[in-house]
Scaffold this motif. Structure first.
Motif, PDB file in Angstrom:
ATOM      1  N   GLY A 241       0.796  -1.222   0.000  1.00 19.94           N
ATOM      2  CA  GLY A 241       0.000   0.000   0.000  1.00 19.94           C
ATOM      3  C   GLY A 241       0.826   1.268   0.000  1.00 19.94           C
ATOM      4  O   GLY A 241       2.007   1.273  -0.350  1.00 19.94           O
ATOM      5  N   THR A 242       0.181   2.376   0.432  1.00 21.51           N
ATOM      6  CA  THR A 242       0.810   3.688   0.307  1.00 21.51           C
ATOM      7  C   THR A 242       2.054   3.840   1.165  1.00 21.51           C
ATOM      8  O   THR A 242       2.924   4.654   0.868  1.00 21.51           O
ATOM      9  CB  THR A 242      -0.195   4.796   0.689  1.00 21.51           C
ATOM     10  OG1 THR A 242      -0.694   4.541   2.014  1.00 21.51           O
ATOM     11  CG2 THR A 242      -1.348   4.834  -0.292  1.00 21.51           C
ATOM     12  N   THR A 243       2.167   3.083   2.228  1.00 20.78           N
ATOM     13  CA  THR A 243       3.334   3.220   3.098  1.00 20.78           C
ATOM     14  C   THR A 243       4.527   2.414   2.605  1.00 20.78           C
ATOM     15  O   THR A 243       5.623   2.540   3.137  1.00 20.78           O
ATOM     16  CB  THR A 243       2.992   2.796   4.538  1.00 20.78           C
ATOM     17  OG1 THR A 243       4.000   3.265   5.415  1.00 20.78           O
ATOM     18  CG2 THR A 243       2.860   1.291   4.659  1.00 20.78           C
ATOM     19  N   GLY A 244       4.318   1.574   1.584  1.00 18.76           N
ATOM     20  CA  GLY A 244       5.382   0.733   1.052  1.00 18.76           C
ATOM     21  C   GLY A 244       5.531   0.882  -0.448  1.00 18.76           C
ATOM     22  O   GLY A 244       5.991   1.898  -0.951  1.00 18.76           O
ATOM     23  N   ARG A 245       5.074  -0.129  -1.178  1.00 16.74           N
ATOM     24  CA  ARG A 245       5.294  -0.177  -2.621  1.00 16.74           C
ATOM     25  C   ARG A 245       4.719   1.029  -3.351  1.00 16.74           C
ATOM     26  O   ARG A 245       5.363   1.583  -4.255  1.00 16.74           O
ATOM     27  CB  ARG A 245       4.701  -1.465  -3.194  1.00 16.74           C
ATOM     28  CG  ARG A 245       4.983  -1.652  -4.678  1.00 16.74           C
ATOM     29  CD  ARG A 245       4.342  -2.932  -5.204  1.00 16.74           C
ATOM     30  NE  ARG A 245       4.736  -3.179  -6.580  1.00 16.74           N
ATOM     31  CZ  ARG A 245       4.141  -2.653  -7.652  1.00 16.74           C
ATOM     32  NH1 ARG A 245       3.088  -1.820  -7.473  1.00 16.74           N
ATOM     33  NH2 ARG A 245       4.557  -2.924  -8.859  1.00 16.74           N
ATOM     34  N   GLU A 246       3.500   1.437  -2.999  1.00 17.73           N
ATOM     35  CA  GLU A 246       2.871   2.530  -3.743  1.00 17.73           C
ATOM     36  C   GLU A 246       3.692   3.804  -3.664  1.00 17.73           C
ATOM     37  O   GLU A 246       3.742   4.579  -4.632  1.00 17.73           O
ATOM     38  CB  GLU A 246       1.451   2.777  -3.225  1.00 17.73           C
ATOM     39  CG  GLU A 246       0.448   1.733  -3.654  1.00 17.73           C
ATOM     40  CD  GLU A 246      -0.960   2.082  -3.217  1.00 17.73           C
ATOM     41  OE1 GLU A 246      -1.211   3.271  -2.899  1.00 17.73           O
ATOM     42  OE2 GLU A 246      -1.818   1.181  -3.195  1.00 17.73           O
ATOM     43  N   TRP A 247       4.322   4.042  -2.508  1.00 13.19           N
ATOM     44  CA  TRP A 247       5.171   5.227  -2.403  1.00 13.19           C
ATOM     45  C   TRP A 247       6.437   5.061  -3.223  1.00 13.19           C
ATOM     46  O   TRP A 247       6.865   5.971  -3.945  1.00 13.19           O
ATOM     47  CB  TRP A 247       5.522   5.494  -0.940  1.00 13.19           C
ATOM     48  CG  TRP A 247       6.509   6.605  -0.801  1.00 13.19           C
ATOM     49  CD1 TRP A 247       6.259   7.936  -0.970  1.00 13.19           C
ATOM     50  CD2 TRP A 247       7.899   6.494  -0.522  1.00 13.19           C
ATOM     51  NE1 TRP A 247       7.416   8.667  -0.805  1.00 13.19           N
ATOM     52  CE2 TRP A 247       8.435   7.800  -0.527  1.00 13.19           C
ATOM     53  CE3 TRP A 247       8.746   5.419  -0.261  1.00 13.19           C
ATOM     54  CZ2 TRP A 247       9.786   8.054  -0.284  1.00 13.19           C
ATOM     55  CZ3 TRP A 247      10.090   5.668  -0.010  1.00 13.19           C
ATOM     56  CH2 TRP A 247      10.584   6.970  -0.028  1.00 13.19           C
TER      57      TRP A 247
END
Length: 349
Positions: A241-247
């Motif tokens: 999600g946004t805290t990992g891969r998406e960022w």
């Protein structure tokens, strides 16, 4: 088993463990054989457990060598641990730091020579009385190239480096190194590309951290990680999600595309003191495509065959040739708050 015994002493099951996810993906079909196989690793370092961490390096390095890999990259500070350093005294940091010709780098250098591959590891070093968040790349010809992190945060005792690290290798490919936050400063990646780097090693300890990034990194509750055996899906969702891969995919593919280079992200995974790292080890090609990545929530390694023709033929290299340096004086002028990287990212040494 000693991680640095001779390769012939390692049982087959140890060299290719069944519990590790292996991803092979090609960067494209080369017309003239300009290919190199690389690997990047995510693993969970243990603080104050240098022998354990060195053993993990040996474990994955042997597996990489068995798979005809030429360069294998490990995470930032993987030999000493990361987050806990921000909470320790300067005396503690000096106690665990090593000189640049110290025993840990010496052992990795021996490993690189025995296996005939390049091995990159992160550690804390001391030079001329200063401490550095460093990354040492040991090559099989005996060369050791050390990058000192340019943009430090988290502990005032750690000094920033003052130069770029780009070097030739025995495989006729030029490699650069930038550590974690270094990669977020776009000028660093461009400078590394201008110095000739075709492959950028990007060791990190990121994801799941306190951050000022809007719609980006945020802490993952420790309870989610500790409950991973019962609910692995919650961890997988957090990591992707946004805290990992998406960022990560907002910035790394752009860096690779705009500068016409391969980027190898290595990262911590799992618990890092009171935070959780998200893994996401990946290889991005000069077109900004993710050509290999890990979706595992455990220690893992991914490999990729890189077609170096993609570098010279990339739009990023064409754009670089269209540069007009005479217009770029504003890039050399300090702005208010320049060099103040400690406040926004207190969790990253």
């Amino acid at each position: 088993m000693n991680a640095f015994n001779s390769r012939s002493s390692i049982p087959k099951a140890y060299r290719r463990p069944s519990n590790i996810h292996w991803t092979h993906q090609s960067g494209g079909a080369s017309m003239d054989g300009m290919m190199i196989r690389v690997a990047t690793v995510q693993f969970e370092p243990r603080p104050e457990a240098k022998e354990y961490n060195l053993a993990r390096v040996g474990y994955f390095a042997r597996a990489a060598a068995d798979d005809a890999v030429r360069i294998v990259a490990f995470p930032e500070l993987c030999l000493v641990g990361n987050r806990h350093l921000a909470k320790r005294s300067a005396e503690y940091l000096r106690r665990i730091a090593e000189p640049e010709d110290g025993p840990s780098i010496d052992r990795v250098q021996v490993l690189a020579r025995r296996l005939g591959i390049g091995v990159g590891v992160g550690l804390l070093t001391e030079r001329d009385g200063l401490l550095f968040n460093s990354y040492a790349v040991c090559l099989p010809d005996g060369a050791v190239h050390i990058h000192r992190k340019l943009h430090t945060s988290g502990h005032e005792a750690i000094s920033p480096g003052n130069g770029y690290t780009v070097f030739d290798t025995p495989w006729n490919v030029r490699v650069g190194v930038l550590i974690c936050l270094d990669n977020n400063i776009v000028e660093n990646v461009r400078a590394t590309a201008l110095l000739g780097a075709q492959i950028l090693l990007a060791p990190h300890q990121t994801g799941g951290t306190h951050s000022m990034i809007p719609f980006g990194e945020n802490p993952i509750p420790l309870s989610v990680w500790e409950n991973r055996a019962a609910d692995p899906g919650a961890v997988e969702a957090a990591f992707s999600g946004t805290t990992g891969r998406e960022w990560l995919v907002r910035c790394l593919p752009a860096r690779a595309h705009d500068n016409g280079m391969f980027i190898m992200l290595s990262n911590g995974v799992g618990r890092d003191d009171d935070e959780v790292r998200t893994g996401n080890a990946m290889v991005v090609d000069p077109c900004g495509r993710i050509i290999a990545e890990s979706r595992s929530i455990n220690d893992d390694m991914v490999t990729a065959d890189l077609d170096l023709n993609l570098v010279s033929n990339s739009v990023g290299r064409w754009w670089m040739r269209a540069r007009r340096p005479e217009l770029y004086r504003p890039l050399t002028v300090h702005q208010t708050g320049d060099n103040d990287t400690r406040e926004p990212h207190p969790s990253l040494p």
